[in-house]
Motif scaffolding. Structure first.
Motif, short mmCIF file in Angstrom:
data_model
loop_
_atom_site.label_atom_id
_atom_site.label_comp_id
_atom_site.label_asym_id
_atom_site.label_seq_id
_atom_site.Cartn_x
_atom_site.Cartn_y
_atom_site.Cartn_z
N ARG A 434 0.84 -1.20 0.00
CA ARG A 434 0.00 0.00 0.00
C ARG A 434 0.87 1.24 0.00
O ARG A 434 1.89 1.30 0.70
CB ARG A 434 -0.91 0.02 1.24
N THR A 435 0.45 2.26 -0.73
CA THR A 435 1.18 3.53 -0.74
C THR A 435 1.17 4.17 0.64
O THR A 435 2.15 4.81 1.04
CB THR A 435 0.57 4.47 -1.78
N ALA A 436 0.08 3.99 1.39
CA ALA A 436 0.01 4.59 2.72
C ALA A 436 1.16 4.11 3.60
O ALA A 436 1.72 4.90 4.38
CB ALA A 436 -1.33 4.26 3.37
N LEU A 437 1.53 2.84 3.50
CA LEU A 437 2.65 2.33 4.29
C LEU A 437 3.96 2.94 3.81
O LEU A 437 4.81 3.35 4.62
CB LEU A 437 2.71 0.81 4.21
N ALA A 438 4.16 3.01 2.49
CA ALA A 438 5.39 3.59 1.95
C ALA A 438 5.54 5.05 2.37
O ALA A 438 6.65 5.52 2.64
CB ALA A 438 5.41 3.47 0.43
N GLU A 439 4.42 5.77 2.45
CA GLU A 439 4.47 7.18 2.86
C GLU A 439 4.71 7.31 4.36
O GLU A 439 5.38 8.25 4.80
CB GLU A 439 3.18 7.88 2.45
N ARG A 440 4.17 6.38 5.14
CA ARG A 440 4.36 6.43 6.59
C ARG A 440 5.75 5.97 7.00
O ARG A 440 6.30 6.45 7.98
CB ARG A 440 3.29 5.56 7.26
N TRP A 441 6.32 5.05 6.22
CA TRP A 441 7.66 4.50 6.51
C TRP A 441 8.60 4.75 5.32
O TRP A 441 9.11 3.82 4.71
CB TRP A 441 7.57 2.99 6.77
N PRO A 442 8.85 6.01 4.98
CA PRO A 442 9.67 6.28 3.79
C PRO A 442 11.12 5.85 3.94
O PRO A 442 11.82 5.69 2.94
CB PRO A 442 9.55 7.81 3.64
#
Length: 500
Positions: A434-442
């Motif tokens: 999910r993009t949300a995870l990539a954004e939260r854990w960059p």
């Protein structure tokens, strides 16, 4: 505009919600959870991926949330009725000209890192070795700029166990193959206590141990000339200095992509994993196979409920029977422990929308891509075959990764809920569902496959991105976040033997 939900297969009667904030249809439904696309009556099958993932135990109305507790777990595919090699995929066109910069070893293997490994034969010496490694890293390693790291291969095995018991060969083989890993130059230092059951000759085998000549690479802490802790540490530091000088003379050279052995694993999966990151990894796996490389997928517990989709892809019946053998081992294991498949999935998997182990398995095997399954390796085996290989391991992240280290020189880890997982001996590329995870854990996620769900990228595009990233990481041109932060989990070689 973002898609509202994803329906995987025309026969599906459920879909997963894409919107990060969830969606209100007949009722509010969180992201990644399932919505009923039609009325589903009690006892009717619930389908996702075109497969039955459960049976409704109550009426579920069109547009309502299909919660995990609304489904009864279906029976696992019967192992004595599976088709073998009935739909073997034809070979894909060769993919030529792709290379990476790695380290060639005397045995013909290729490393993606240049590491001093210090293997231990018994748990008793681990604190001493850990202390020595800290000293080596601060006092000696800076003099050898071409060496990436110093790693202690410690474990909880070696003594106090029934070393000849059934299954004991699994941790022994795993430790042997890890100790001779290509990223260690095919030869570690070995620290032994002296009185343990797992003697160095037992660990390496009389035919393998002389390959790298144990002197000066073997230190026995109980040897009479070592007078106390200070002498023990000095002996390890002296041997390390000699080995580091040898490793520092190594340099990267160009190798074909066929020299890669890539291990695939998922951890903290969610309902997006089977439609974003895992299919993208599967596409990259196809590219690797086309390039002549070896690709390992694993996790017996998360293949068992989708094995009926894999046995037809086996290159011959012998490979199919080997795959069934590993599934039977798992069934027997559950029977001995008076347990069942419902222990999987985890609370985090369910929070991410996975209802049960069937749905989880169907998403997990997407990592295997579309090529023929050419070989099956059992627990602790070192894989030498080319192409797509099932390497049997448990599903626990650390144990799976440890057992894959018996063979792989590069690792891909997909995740939906997130994990700071990493391994010291090989680079670990983390791919988010999910993009949300990539954004939260960059600063933990290396590649965002969530763009597939929102239509900003295709499975093929992300698969090619991953393929090129693998070559860059293997060459040392790019560093994974796990290596950047030094996220190196403890080895867990899986010990099924009884304690004595």
């Amino acid at each position: 505009m973002r898609p509202l939900y994803i329906k995987v297969h025309p026969a599906d009667n459920v879909a997963i919600i894409v919107n990060p904030e969830g969606l209100t249809l007949a009722e509010p439904i969180p992201q990644s959870h399932k919505v009923a696309l039609q009325d589903i009556e009690p006892g009717e099958p619930v389908r996702r991926y075109g497969q039955i993932i459960g049976y409704a135990n109550r009426a579920i109305g069109h547009g309502f949330w299909v919660r995990p507790e609304f489904l009864d777990l279906p029976a696992a595919p019967p192992l004595d009725q599976l088709p073998l090699a009935t739909a073997v995929p034809p070979p894909l066109p060769p993919l030529e000209g792709h290379t990476f910069e790695g380290y060639r070893n005397r045995d013909g293997s290729t490393g993606t890192k240049n590491i001093l490994g210090i293997t231990t034969t018994v748990q008793c010496v681990a604190p001493t070795v850990d202390y020595a490694v800290r000293r080596i890293k601060t006092e000696i390693l800076p003099r050898y700029p071409r060496v990436d790291d110093v790693v202690a291969i410690t474990h909880t095995y070696g003594c106090g166990v029934a070393i000849d018991a059934p299954g004991a060969q699994v941790p022994i083989q795993t430790l042997r193959h890890i100790s001779l890993h290509p990223n260690l130059g095919g030869a570690p230092l070995v620290v032994s206590l002296g009185c343990e059951k797992l003697q160095p000759q037992r660990l390496f085998g009389s035919d393998r141990f002389p390959v790298f000549d144990p002197q000066p690479y073997l230190i026995r802490l109980q040897d009479e000339h070592l007078r106390g802790f200070g002498d023990m540490v000095t002996a390890i530091l002296t041997a390390a200095d000699k080995r580091l000088a040898e490793l520092d003379r190594r340099s990267r050279t160009t190798h074909p992509a066929s020299s890669l052995i890539v291990g695939l694993q998922c951890g903290g999966s969610d309902a997006f994993s089977g439609v974003t990151c895992n299919p993208a990894v599967g596409y990259a796996a196809d590219l690797l196979v086309r390039a002549g490389a070896t690709v390992l997928f694993s996790e017996v517990t998360e293949v068992r409920d989708a094995v009926h989709l894999l046995t037809p892809r086996c290159i011959n019946e012998e490979v199919g029977r080997a795959l069934i053998r590993e599934m039977q081992w798992y069934d027997d294991y559950l029977s001995r422990g008076d347990a069942d498949r419902s222990a999987n999935p985890t609370p985090g998997n369910k929070r991410g929308g996975l209802a049960n182990v069937v749905e989880k398995a169907l998403g997990s095997i997407a990592k295997s891509g579309s090529t023929a399954l050419t070989h099956v390796a059992s627990h602790g085996d070192r894989v030498t075959a080319k192409g797509l290989v099932f390497a049997a391991t448990p599903a626990s992240d650390f144990i799976c990764g440890t057992q894959q280290l018996a063979s792989m020189n590069l690792h891909v880890f997909t995740t939906g809920e997130g994990s700071p997982y990493g391994l010291a001996l090989v680079p670990v590329i983390k791919v988010s569902s999910r993009t949300a995870l990539a954004e939260r854990w960059p600063d933990l996620i290396d590649l965002d496959a969530g763009r597939i769900a929102t239509g900003h990228a295709s499975i093929e595009e992300v698969g090619w991105e991953l393929f090129h990233l693998l070559l860059d990481v293997a060459s040392g041109r790019k560093q994974t976040w796990a290596d950047h932060w030094g996220l190196h989990n403890t080895l867990a070689p899986f010990n099924p033997g009884p304690v004595t």
